[in-house]
Scaffold this motif. Structure first.
Motif, PDB file in Angstrom:
ATOM      1  N   GLU A 104      15.229 -12.196   1.224  1.00 53.13           N
ATOM      2  CA  GLU A 104      16.343 -11.380   0.750  1.00 53.13           C
ATOM      3  C   GLU A 104      16.299 -11.217  -0.761  1.00 53.13           C
ATOM      4  OE1 GLU A 104      21.257 -11.281   0.952  1.00 53.13           O
ATOM      5  OE2 GLU A 104      20.087 -12.778   2.080  1.00 53.13           O
ATOM      6  N   ALA A 105      15.949 -12.275  -1.482  1.00 55.44           N
ATOM      7  CA  ALA A 105      15.865 -12.175  -2.945  1.00 55.44           C
ATOM      8  C   ALA A 105      14.763 -11.218  -3.369  1.00 55.44           C
ATOM      9  CB  ALA A 105      15.626 -13.558  -3.548  1.00 55.44           C
ATOM     10  N   GLU A 106      13.624 -11.240  -2.673  1.00 56.73           N
ATOM     11  CA  GLU A 106      12.532 -10.326  -3.017  1.00 56.73           C
ATOM     12  C   GLU A 106      12.919  -8.880  -2.750  1.00 56.73           C
ATOM     13  OE1 GLU A 106       8.622 -13.173  -2.180  1.00 56.73           O
ATOM     14  OE2 GLU A 106       9.466 -11.942  -0.556  1.00 56.73           O
ATOM     15  N   VAL A 107      13.609  -8.646  -1.642  1.00 55.37           N
ATOM     16  CA  VAL A 107      14.002  -7.270  -1.330  1.00 55.37           C
ATOM     17  C   VAL A 107      15.049  -6.768  -2.326  1.00 55.37           C
ATOM     18  CG1 VAL A 107      14.989  -5.779   0.441  1.00 55.37           C
ATOM     19  CG2 VAL A 107      13.436  -7.607   1.098  1.00 55.37           C
ATOM     20  N   LYS A 108      15.962  -7.624  -2.742  1.00 55.85           N
ATOM     21  CA  LYS A 108      16.938  -7.213  -3.759  1.00 55.85           C
ATOM     22  C   LYS A 108      16.236  -6.820  -5.047  1.00 55.85           C
ATOM     23  CE  LYS A 108      21.025  -9.773  -2.226  1.00 55.85           C
ATOM     24  NZ  LYS A 108      22.002 -10.842  -2.564  1.00 55.85           N
ATOM     25  N   ALA A 109      15.203  -7.578  -5.433  1.00 45.29           N
ATOM     26  CA  ALA A 109      14.451  -7.240  -6.639  1.00 45.29           C
ATOM     27  C   ALA A 109      13.720  -5.912  -6.478  1.00 45.29           C
ATOM     28  CB  ALA A 109      13.469  -8.357  -6.971  1.00 45.29           C
ATOM     29  N   LEU A 110      13.182  -5.657  -5.282  1.00 48.83           N
ATOM     30  CA  LEU A 110      12.500  -4.387  -5.037  1.00 48.83           C
ATOM     31  C   LEU A 110      13.478  -3.221  -5.087  1.00 48.83           C
ATOM     32  CD1 LEU A 110      10.117  -5.382  -2.086  1.00 48.83           C
ATOM     33  CD2 LEU A 110       9.461  -4.904  -4.442  1.00 48.83           C
ATOM     34  N   ALA A 111      14.663  -3.428  -4.527  1.00 47.36           N
ATOM     35  CA  ALA A 111      15.650  -2.348  -4.510  1.00 47.36           C
ATOM     36  C   ALA A 111      16.165  -2.040  -5.907  1.00 47.36           C
ATOM     37  CB  ALA A 111      16.809  -2.706  -3.584  1.00 47.36           C
TER      38      ALA A 111
ATOM     39  N   VAL B 146       0.837  -1.203   0.000  1.00 49.12           N
ATOM     40  CA  VAL B 146       0.000   0.000   0.000  1.00 49.12           C
ATOM     41  C   VAL B 146       0.869   1.249   0.000  1.00 49.12           C
ATOM     42  CG1 VAL B 146      -1.742   1.289   1.279  1.00 49.12           C
ATOM     43  CG2 VAL B 146      -1.898  -1.194   1.136  1.00 49.12           C
ATOM     44  N   TYR B 147       1.904   1.255   0.837  1.00 48.03           N
ATOM     45  CA  TYR B 147       2.777   2.428   0.865  1.00 48.03           C
ATOM     46  C   TYR B 147       3.460   2.648  -0.474  1.00 48.03           C
ATOM     47  CZ  TYR B 147       6.953   5.187   1.520  1.00 48.03           C
ATOM     48  OH  TYR B 147       7.943   6.119   1.365  1.00 48.03           O
ATOM     49  N   LYS B 148       3.948   1.564  -1.083  1.00 49.69           N
ATOM     50  CA  LYS B 148       4.687   1.688  -2.340  1.00 49.69           C
ATOM     51  C   LYS B 148       3.802   2.186  -3.468  1.00 49.69           C
ATOM     52  CE  LYS B 148       7.326  -1.075  -5.652  1.00 49.69           C
ATOM     53  NZ  LYS B 148       7.804  -2.444  -6.002  1.00 49.69           N
ATOM     54  N   GLN B 149       2.557   1.689  -3.547  1.00 48.65           N
ATOM     55  CA  GLN B 149       1.696   2.025  -4.674  1.00 48.65           C
ATOM     56  C   GLN B 149       0.827   3.256  -4.437  1.00 48.65           C
ATOM     57  OE1 GLN B 149      -0.526  -1.357  -6.103  1.00 48.65           O
ATOM     58  NE2 GLN B 149       1.219  -2.758  -5.994  1.00 48.65           N
TER      59      GLN B 149
ATOM     60  N   ARG C   2      22.869   4.114 -10.617  1.00 48.21           N
ATOM     61  CA  ARG C   2      23.018   2.675 -10.496  1.00 48.21           C
ATOM     62  C   ARG C   2      21.727   2.094  -9.935  1.00 48.21           C
ATOM     63  NH1 ARG C   2      23.046   1.691  -5.248  1.00 48.21           N
ATOM     64  NH2 ARG C   2      23.939   3.203  -3.773  1.00 48.21           N
ATOM     65  N   PRO C   3      21.503   0.791 -10.109  1.00 47.11           N
ATOM     66  CA  PRO C   3      20.332   0.155  -9.485  1.00 47.11           C
ATOM     67  C   PRO C   3      20.476   0.165  -7.955  1.00 47.11           C
ATOM     68  CG  PRO C   3      21.194  -1.191 -11.265  1.00 47.11           C
ATOM     69  CD  PRO C   3      22.209  -0.119 -11.015  1.00 47.11           C
ATOM     70  N   GLY C   4      19.363   0.176  -7.284  1.00 44.60           N
ATOM     71  CA  GLY C   4      19.375   0.201  -5.843  1.00 44.60           C
ATOM     72  C   GLY C   4      19.919  -1.084  -5.229  1.00 44.60           C
ATOM     73  N   LYS C   5      20.395  -0.965  -3.993  1.00 44.27           N
ATOM     74  CA  LYS C   5      20.931  -2.098  -3.250  1.00 44.27           C
ATOM     75  C   LYS C   5      20.187  -2.218  -1.920  1.00 44.27           C
ATOM     76  CE  LYS C   5      25.067  -0.479  -3.143  1.00 44.27           C
ATOM     77  NZ  LYS C   5      26.533  -0.335  -2.943  1.00 44.27           N
ATOM     78  N   LEU C   6      20.485  -3.281  -1.188  1.00 47.95           N
ATOM     79  CA  LEU C   6      19.829  -3.495   0.103  1.00 47.95           C
ATOM     80  C   LEU C   6      20.146  -2.383   1.089  1.00 47.95           C
ATOM     81  CD1 LEU C   6      20.306  -7.341   0.682  1.00 47.95           C
ATOM     82  CD2 LEU C   6      18.224  -6.151   0.007  1.00 47.95           C
TER      83      LEU C   6
END
Length: 306
Positions: A123-130, A97-100, A148-152
């Motif tokens: 951890e894999a899901e958060v890396k994809a989100l970042a 909800v916060y993100k969208q 650059r792409p985001g990191k954790l």
């Protein structure tokens, strides 16, 4: 001459033997000595004074000149119990909800992507989100900034570069940061839930300036934020019906975790402390009552050799 000396000595002894303090008569006046009419009058005056003070205190607590907003009710949150933990599936939906919805105007600059690992996402899901965001970093070897792409380790992106840009985009109103909003508002998640679901038409006689919206839970009742949520505003990943109350409940749970990420650990440590105290306190009582008192109350007597 001898007679005068005897008289003088007698008068001196008399002066020395007189009491040093002279007690003056005091006015002994008590409530019991008053007449019946005065007793009734004083009792009535005391009752009226106490009633007026109590009424003034009640009015002061219920209606204040600087606190005219409607106070939120108390909702039965699942994490309010003494040993209750946060609903982590609700935290995951609340982040969605916060993100969208909320991240378009509100920042959470004290929360990093790594904080979500093990709480609502893997951890894999958060890396994809970042990696979905682009972060300006640098300088590089040439002294230039690059993206650059985001990191954790990166924090949640801000919707505006500075407060002035945020005010310009919201008709002069500055959207608050949501990192600790639950702890920063009286009522906590009850206030946030009531605010999100409390938009309504203003009552008769109340006019709202153009660009503002009526919300009885907001101080002043006129808020610059349009109603942010409604039924089916988004589609949850787990298939939960996205009603207005469900969306508000999930984002409030997420904000509670964001403001107090040690919530579950604190209660877990409290439970361990209670269990340890249940074992330790009886042992301490036994040592104090049956062991130490014998040593404390004994008498040591020295008997010299004969």
């Amino acid at each position: 001459m001898a007679a005068l000396r005897v008289a003088a000595a007698g008068s001196g002894r008399a002066l020395l033997n007189t009491p040093r303090s002279v007690q003056s008569p005091r006015a002994n006046m008590s409530f019991a000595s008053l007449s019946r009419g005065k007793k009734v009058a004083l009792s009535t005056l005391g009752v009226l004074a106490a009633g007026g003070a109590g009424l003034a205190l009640a009015l002061h607590q219920s209606v204040k000149a600087s606190d005219l907003e409607l106070h939120p009710p108390s909702y039965p949150w699942s994490h309010n119990g003494l040993l209750s933990s946060l609903d982590h599936t609700s935290i995951r939906r609340g982040y969605q909800v916060y993100k969208q919805v909320c991240s378009a105007c509100h920042s959470m600059e004290y929360l990093a992507f790594r904080n979500l690992v093990g709480v609502s996402h893997t951890e894999a899901e958060v890396k994809a989100l970042a990696e979905e965001i682009e972060v300006v970093d640098g300088p590089d070897e040439k002294g230039e900034m690059f993206t650059r792409p985001g990191k954790l380790s990166d924090y949640f992106p801000k919707p505006y570069p500075n407060p002035e840009a945020a005010r310009a985009a919201n008709n002069g109103a500055l959207p608050p940061d949501l990192s600790y909003i639950v702890n920063a508002r009286h009522g906590g998640e009850d206030y946030v839930f009531s605010l999100l679901t409390g938009y309504c038409e203003p009552p008769v006689g109340v006019t709202i300036r153009e660009g503002l919206y009526y919300n009885p839970y907001f101080p002043g009742q006129a808020i610059g934020m349009a109603p942010p949520i409604y039924n089916e505003i988004l589609e949850y990943e787990d298939g939960t019906p996205a009603t207005m109350s469900q969306v508000a409940k999930d984002v409030c749970t997420f904000l509670r975790w964001a403001a107090e990420p040690e919530h579950d650990q604190r209660k877990r440590m409290g439970l361990k402390l209670l269990l340890g105290s249940a074992i330790l306190l009886p042992l301490v009582y036994y040592m104090k009552r049956h062991r130490w008192t014998v040593l404390k109350s004994r008498k040591i007597a020295y008997r010299p050799p004969k």
